[in-house]
Design an enzyme around this catalytic site. Sequence first.
Site, short mmCIF file in Angstrom:
data_model
loop_
_atom_site.label_atom_id
_atom_site.label_comp_id
_atom_site.label_asym_id
_atom_site.label_seq_id
_atom_site.Cartn_x
_atom_site.Cartn_y
_atom_site.Cartn_z
N GLY A 12 0.80 -1.21 0.00
CA GLY A 12 0.00 0.00 0.00
C GLY A 12 0.84 1.26 0.00
CB ALA A 128 7.00 -3.43 -1.47
CE LYS A 182 2.76 -12.32 -6.80
NZ LYS A 182 2.12 -11.14 -6.20
CG ASN A 186 2.83 -15.40 -4.35
OD1 ASN A 186 3.87 -14.78 -4.55
ND2 ASN A 186 1.66 -14.79 -4.32
CG ASN A 200 12.23 -13.79 -3.11
OD1 ASN A 200 11.91 -14.32 -2.05
ND2 ASN A 200 11.43 -12.96 -3.75
#
Length: 300
Positions: A12, A128, A182, A186, A200
Amino acid sequence: MKVAIIGAGAVGQLTASFLAESGISVSLVARRKEQVNELNTKKLTRINVDGTKTVQNIVSTTNLTSVPMQDLLVIAVKYSHLQQLYKQLALLPSDIPLLFMQNGLAHFEEVLNLPQKNIAFCSVSFGAQRVDETTVRHRGIGLCKIAVERGEQHTFEKLLQLHCSLFPVEMVSNAEQMLFEKAVLNSLINPLTAVLQLNNGELVTNKQAFLLMENIYQELTEAFESMEHSISFGDVVDLCTKTAKNTSSMLADRLQGRKSEIETIVGVILNKALAKGHHLPTLRTLYHQVLALEESGERS
């Protein structure tokens, strides 16, 4: 264009920062008054991938009903918090477009029970990380895909005008397929990083982790035959490389002692595969390991 974003977590905050930078009027709706006070006092800071900082003055509030009429409402909370929002969203005018940015597939059919005329879903691959109440770190550039499931596409196409190389936006045609793809990505990355406590990129450089990821990919392609045409194993490796320094959301949840989205992401994929007669043993083992770690954390 006026946009309100519900959810002041990493996704957000990053989305709000880039939208505000492009000239869009942005309001941010957070759950906690303490965070709202800090955002309104200190402003929102984005640490860019090159280490530079961008500061945006964004109006924040805890009261959704106090936000003026918007051209778009973006919902960027986790699935568990989404359950608490449905009643509030249902009371909003039906002509306010809604854009949902959740992981997984569990919310897809639920959202379509809302009365709003224009509903779209979003899938993001950018990195993020929330540093603190007012600071978000952009950990990796990735595509923001938007698919309209109900209503007019032009309502959401305004976001294509951002023209920002750091926050690319693309419209796709099939929302459910986009969310499924997606969720598959994931499922390949998040539970492994959470159990092994790896970033990752280490899923590629760590030989044993790489083999486990290959096994999961093989299981998924056997269960979902068309998947291989839309997601190659090379795509998975590329995503891990592009977001090499990222801490996945599932690992971040483990490190913070929070309940993860394992059920809404991996659990849904496992159920879909089981309906086709496939058990996905490697992925199922990781699923139960994450749940076991969460249960252990609740007791400690």
